[in-house]
Design an enzyme around this catalytic site. Structure first.
Site, PDB file in Angstrom:
ATOM      1  N   PRO A 158       3.611   5.746  -1.271  1.00 40.58           N
ATOM      2  CA  PRO A 158       5.072   5.345  -1.639  1.00 40.58           C
ATOM      3  C   PRO A 158       5.285   4.688  -2.940  1.00 40.58           C
ATOM      4  O   PRO A 158       4.676   3.905  -3.487  1.00 40.58           O
ATOM      5  CB  PRO A 158       5.289   4.280  -0.632  1.00 40.58           C
ATOM      6  CG  PRO A 158       4.377   4.474   0.211  1.00 40.58           C
ATOM      7  CD  PRO A 158       3.228   5.115  -0.422  1.00 40.58           C
ATOM      8  N   GLU A 159       6.112   5.383  -3.941  1.00 35.91           N
ATOM      9  CA  GLU A 159       6.246   4.941  -5.024  1.00 35.91           C
ATOM     10  C   GLU A 159       7.861   4.674  -5.258  1.00 35.91           C
ATOM     11  O   GLU A 159       8.631   4.732  -4.106  1.00 35.91           O
ATOM     12  CB  GLU A 159       5.990   6.034  -6.244  1.00 35.91           C
ATOM     13  CG  GLU A 159       4.711   6.344  -6.261  1.00 35.91           C
ATOM     14  CD  GLU A 159       3.950   7.363  -7.349  1.00 35.91           C
ATOM     15  OE1 GLU A 159       4.718   7.164  -8.369  1.00 35.91           O
ATOM     16  OE2 GLU A 159       3.147   8.175  -7.025  1.00 35.91           O
TER      17      GLU A 159
END
Length: 274
Positions: free
Chosen positions: A2-3
């Site tokens: 997750p960014e």
DNA sequence: AAAGCACCCTGTACGC
DNA sequence: TGCGTACAGGGTGCTT
């Protein structure tokens, strides 16, 4: 992993299902997942709190309560899912929040790197973060000022959350490709035109990835709150494509290690020199 | 300020 | 087939 785009998608999903809900209780399956306060106090203080706000700062999900804030970092393998009552238990659930509508908010995290904080003020956790790259007031002038205060190589800089909040390995590599810049180029070697290209690339790539609801590289990868995969993996140009032909010039994509982290780039489209 | 590295974890890929 | 081992990844903290 997750960014910013994945966390943004998660926050938007949570907003729909959590706003107005009351957390009736919490169960912690892995105590180290709770960053602070201590596990027992965490469970006691979160019980009975109502969700009044869901936002994002960098890669953190912020859940505002009628008293205090949950601040959550998914790190590599964290997932936040809202599940119906009676959903079978998942072996990787680290924190379980019971909601007043019978559903549950589950924090799943195989790698156990993720953290959940309960704090009075979210900035207790997020204080050191750099600007939001997609903020309207984050213009080219701001970006140039940031660059002027930095040295060193582009790739580690883009991963530095104190420089800019939200880029991770995938979108840093994609942004450098879109800007036509080699990951080992140094900040002070950038021409004004290259600075602008990098600024535009970061904003464009992140914006498109948000529109695509993030990147899901494999079936174990990121999913949104409902368990749905993202779609940006279909637009990936370099990340994880070592040895495969560049989509622009067909040269083989290279993979090198910079600062202990992998970097993927096209040696032809991203020349070492300006 | 920047660079390098160990650490936290575990599923997976790989070598034999 | 089965074992052991290296590796990936984000962020922090320590050392150079």
């Amino acid at each position: 992993m997750p960014e910013l785009p994945e966390v943004e998608t998660v926050a938007r999903g949570l907003r729909g299902s959590l706003l107005g809900r009351t957390i009736t209780g919490a169960t912690v399956g892995w105590s180290r997942t709770i960053g602070r306060p201590a596990m027992d106090e965490f469970m006691a203080r979160v019980a009975g709190r109502r969700v009044i706000l869901v936002t994002r700062r960098g890669k953190y999900v912020l859940i505002g309560l009628d008293r205090g804030h949950l601040v959550i970092h998914l790190k590599m393998s964290g997932r936040l899912q809202v599940t119906p009552a009676g959903e079978p238990p998942d072996p990787y659930v680290r924190v379980l929040f019971d909601l007043d509508d019978g559903r549950q908010l589950r924090f799943q995290d195989t790698r156990k790197f993720g953290r959940v904080y309960l704090v009075d003020d979210p900035t207790e956790v997020t204080a050191g973060l750099g600007p939001e790259p997609l903020a309207e007031d984050f213009d080219l002038h701001c970006f140039r000022q940031l660059l002027d205060r930095r040295r060193g190589r582009l790739k580690p800089l883009l991963l530095n959350q104190k420089f800019l909040a939200g880029l991770g390995n995938i979108y840093a590599d994609e942004a450098l490709f879109a800007a036509g810049l080699h990951p080992l180029r140094t900040v002070d070697s950038l021409t004004p035109d290259e600075q602008m290209r990098l600024y535009e690339a970061i904003r464009t790539i992140l914006g498109q990835a948000v529109d695509s609801r993030g990147t899901t590289l494999d079936d174990k990868g990121y999913t949104d709150v409902a368990g749905q995969a993202g779609a940006y993996q279909d637009q990936i140009a370099v990340y994880g494509r070592a040895g495969e032909p560049c989509l622009r010039c067909h040269s083989p994509i290279e993979r090198i290690v910079i600062g202990g982290r992998s970097a993927h780039f096209c040696p032809c489209c991203q020349g070492k020199r300006s």
